[in-house]
Design a protein around this motif. Sequence first.
Motif, short mmCIF file in Angstrom:
data_model
loop_
_atom_site.label_atom_id
_atom_site.label_comp_id
_atom_site.label_asym_id
_atom_site.label_seq_id
_atom_site.Cartn_x
_atom_site.Cartn_y
_atom_site.Cartn_z
N GLY A 22 1.53 -5.52 10.56
CA GLY A 22 1.59 -5.84 9.22
C GLY A 22 0.61 -5.03 8.22
O GLY A 22 0.87 -4.33 7.29
N VAL A 23 -0.46 -4.73 8.96
CA VAL A 23 -1.65 -3.99 8.23
C VAL A 23 -1.16 -2.35 8.31
O VAL A 23 -1.19 -1.81 7.13
CB VAL A 23 -3.10 -4.26 9.12
CG1 VAL A 23 -4.01 -3.16 8.48
CG2 VAL A 23 -3.48 -5.43 8.92
N GLU A 24 -0.88 -2.15 9.21
CA GLU A 24 -0.33 -0.86 9.47
C GLU A 24 0.83 -0.45 8.53
O GLU A 24 0.89 0.69 7.71
CB GLU A 24 0.22 -0.48 10.85
CG GLU A 24 0.73 1.01 11.08
CD GLU A 24 2.29 0.91 11.15
OE1 GLU A 24 2.80 2.08 10.88
OE2 GLU A 24 2.85 -0.04 11.55
N ALA A 25 1.68 -1.48 8.21
CA ALA A 25 2.88 -1.08 7.37
C ALA A 25 2.36 -1.16 5.97
O ALA A 25 2.75 -0.09 5.07
CB ALA A 25 4.01 -2.16 7.57
N LEU A 26 1.72 -2.14 5.49
CA LEU A 26 1.02 -2.12 4.12
C LEU A 26 0.20 -0.76 3.60
O LEU A 26 0.27 -0.42 2.49
CB LEU A 26 0.25 -3.23 3.91
CG LEU A 26 1.12 -4.67 4.00
CD1 LEU A 26 0.13 -5.71 3.95
CD2 LEU A 26 1.99 -4.82 2.81
N TYR A 29 2.78 2.64 3.77
CA TYR A 29 4.22 2.63 3.24
C TYR A 29 4.50 3.72 2.66
O TYR A 29 5.79 4.30 2.73
CB TYR A 29 4.51 1.17 2.58
CG TYR A 29 5.93 1.24 2.13
CD1 TYR A 29 6.76 0.70 3.36
CD2 TYR A 29 6.53 1.50 0.95
CE1 TYR A 29 8.03 0.86 3.09
CE2 TYR A 29 7.79 1.25 0.81
CZ TYR A 29 8.63 1.07 1.73
OH TYR A 29 9.99 1.08 1.72
N PRO A 30 3.70 4.18 1.34
CA PRO A 30 4.23 5.44 0.81
C PRO A 30 4.70 6.49 1.54
O PRO A 30 5.85 7.51 1.35
CB PRO A 30 3.00 5.73 0.03
CG PRO A 30 2.29 4.29 -0.08
CD PRO A 30 2.39 3.70 1.14
N PHE A 31 4.20 6.70 2.71
CA PHE A 31 4.46 7.84 3.62
C PHE A 31 5.83 7.62 4.17
O PHE A 31 6.73 8.44 4.12
CB PHE A 31 3.49 8.17 4.61
CG PHE A 31 2.49 8.86 4.44
CD1 PHE A 31 2.32 10.18 4.16
CD2 PHE A 31 1.24 8.05 3.98
CE1 PHE A 31 1.21 10.89 3.29
CE2 PHE A 31 -0.09 8.77 3.56
CZ PHE A 31 -0.17 10.06 3.37
N GLU A 32 6.37 6.36 4.43
CA GLU A 32 7.38 5.82 5.13
C GLU A 32 8.61 5.96 3.86
O GLU A 32 9.83 6.44 4.24
CB GLU A 32 7.28 4.57 5.37
CG GLU A 32 8.96 3.72 5.97
CD GLU A 32 9.26 4.38 7.11
OE1 GLU A 32 10.45 4.30 7.66
OE2 GLU A 32 8.39 5.18 7.87
N GLY A 71 11.26 -1.76 -1.00
CA GLY A 71 11.62 -2.08 0.32
C GLY A 71 10.28 -2.16 1.35
O GLY A 71 10.48 -2.54 2.33
N CYS A 72 9.12 -2.37 0.64
CA CYS A 72 7.84 -2.66 1.51
C CYS A 72 7.70 -3.86 2.22
O CYS A 72 7.54 -4.20 3.30
CB CYS A 72 6.53 -2.16 0.65
SG CYS A 72 5.26 -2.32 1.61
N GLY A 73 8.49 -4.96 1.30
CA GLY A 73 8.31 -6.49 1.96
C GLY A 73 9.09 -6.33 3.23
O GLY A 73 8.56 -7.06 3.93
N ALA A 74 10.13 -5.71 3.08
CA ALA A 74 11.14 -5.98 4.25
C ALA A 74 10.63 -5.06 5.28
O ALA A 74 10.68 -5.81 6.78
CB ALA A 74 12.54 -5.36 4.06
N LEU A 75 9.80 -4.08 5.36
CA LEU A 75 9.33 -3.39 6.32
C LEU A 75 8.11 -4.06 6.91
O LEU A 75 7.87 -4.08 8.02
CB LEU A 75 8.75 -1.74 6.18
CG LEU A 75 8.36 -1.14 7.11
CD1 LEU A 75 9.33 -0.44 8.06
CD2 LEU A 75 7.58 0.42 6.40
N ALA A 76 7.29 -4.68 5.94
CA ALA A 76 6.05 -5.37 6.47
C ALA A 76 6.30 -6.66 7.28
O ALA A 76 5.74 -6.71 8.52
CB ALA A 76 5.13 -5.81 5.14
N VAL A 77 7.41 -7.39 6.85
CA VAL A 77 7.61 -8.43 7.46
C VAL A 77 8.28 -8.00 8.83
O VAL A 77 8.17 -8.56 10.05
CB VAL A 77 8.86 -9.27 6.71
CG1 VAL A 77 9.45 -10.33 7.74
CG2 VAL A 77 8.09 -9.91 5.67
N GLY A 78 9.16 -7.08 8.71
CA GLY A 78 9.71 -6.72 9.94
C GLY A 78 8.81 -5.88 10.75
O GLY A 78 8.84 -6.10 12.12
N SER A 79 7.78 -5.37 10.45
CA SER A 79 6.71 -4.54 11.18
C SER A 79 5.67 -5.81 12.04
O SER A 79 5.29 -5.82 12.98
CB SER A 79 5.60 -3.76 10.41
OG SER A 79 6.16 -2.65 10.01
N VAL A 80 5.76 -6.90 11.34
CA VAL A 80 4.81 -8.12 11.77
C VAL A 80 5.78 -8.41 13.11
O VAL A 80 5.09 -8.83 14.23
CB VAL A 80 4.71 -9.17 10.96
CG1 VAL A 80 4.19 -10.46 11.77
CG2 VAL A 80 3.55 -8.77 9.89
#
Length: 298
Positions: A22-26, A29-32, A71-80
């Motif tokens: 979760g930390v890494e995704a947040l 994210y702009p690079f993703e 789309g960050c919310g989806a990625l953050a939840v997914g990353s967790v």
Amino acid sequence: MGAGSADTPPVVSLISGGIAGGVEALVTYPFEFVKTRVQLHSESRSKPPRNPFKIISQVYYKEGLRALYKGCGALAVGSVGKDAVRFLSFDTVKNVFKDPATGMLSPGRNMLSGMTAGIFASVFAVTPTERIKTALIDDARYAKRYQSTLHCIKTILREDGMMGLYRGFAGTTMKQASATSFRMGSYNILKDFQEVNNIKQNAVVNFVNGSAAGIITTLCTQPFDCIKTRSQSAKATTTIEAIASIVKDDGIRGFWRGTIMRLGRTIFSGGVLFTTAEAIAKIMNPIFKPLSTGEAKM
């Protein structure tokens, strides 16, 4: 293991991996975001800049800060979920494969453990969240059909059913299996080498090892990432159609489109992911180890 010592309890692997993901995704994210936009870009007349910071600044000035986190919310939840499953399954498989005498794995078994963890992560967490994230980023360029992450999910389910969330499953699983194999495997190969040579593990060493693992992973798995992104766009296609469209637009070189953008993220994200996971594991191991070994006082 993925984080901490070789006998880390499963609950520690699960929680430390999830928090680190979760930390890494947040943070990254702009690079993703810009990497995904570059991979979705198919207009040969106007190639996007190669500098990720330039694209980030362009999006920021034209569309605002919120656009960079579309789309960050989806990625953050997914990353967790992804990293919780990934760290847990990696450590579980590694404990099966490890040498009883040394507690370590051969490089090949390290890579195989990572591959197994990647497959589990793709099935249980990554494919649906990556599909949602990619569809949101792609939709924001032109159609703007999706009002929110929840609306995107409802629309996909209404139009394609549950299978709509698993569009690009083959490409995503290939990417996750290979990426986790290289990322977790190479990180632990470096860590095992350092432990054999009495190199003390600390936050700086963890960050450098994670960054090195990120570079190796990106260069070796970029084609799978491109295929996954194309097949999960708002106008979803099959994996075969995605491969064909990449070849048609850019030829073989197209499979490495977005490499610089992804490197900009993975060098940093690899360091953040493993440093965070190791730090959380150090805090939690003294709490959960006695419980897992039956040494806790009743």
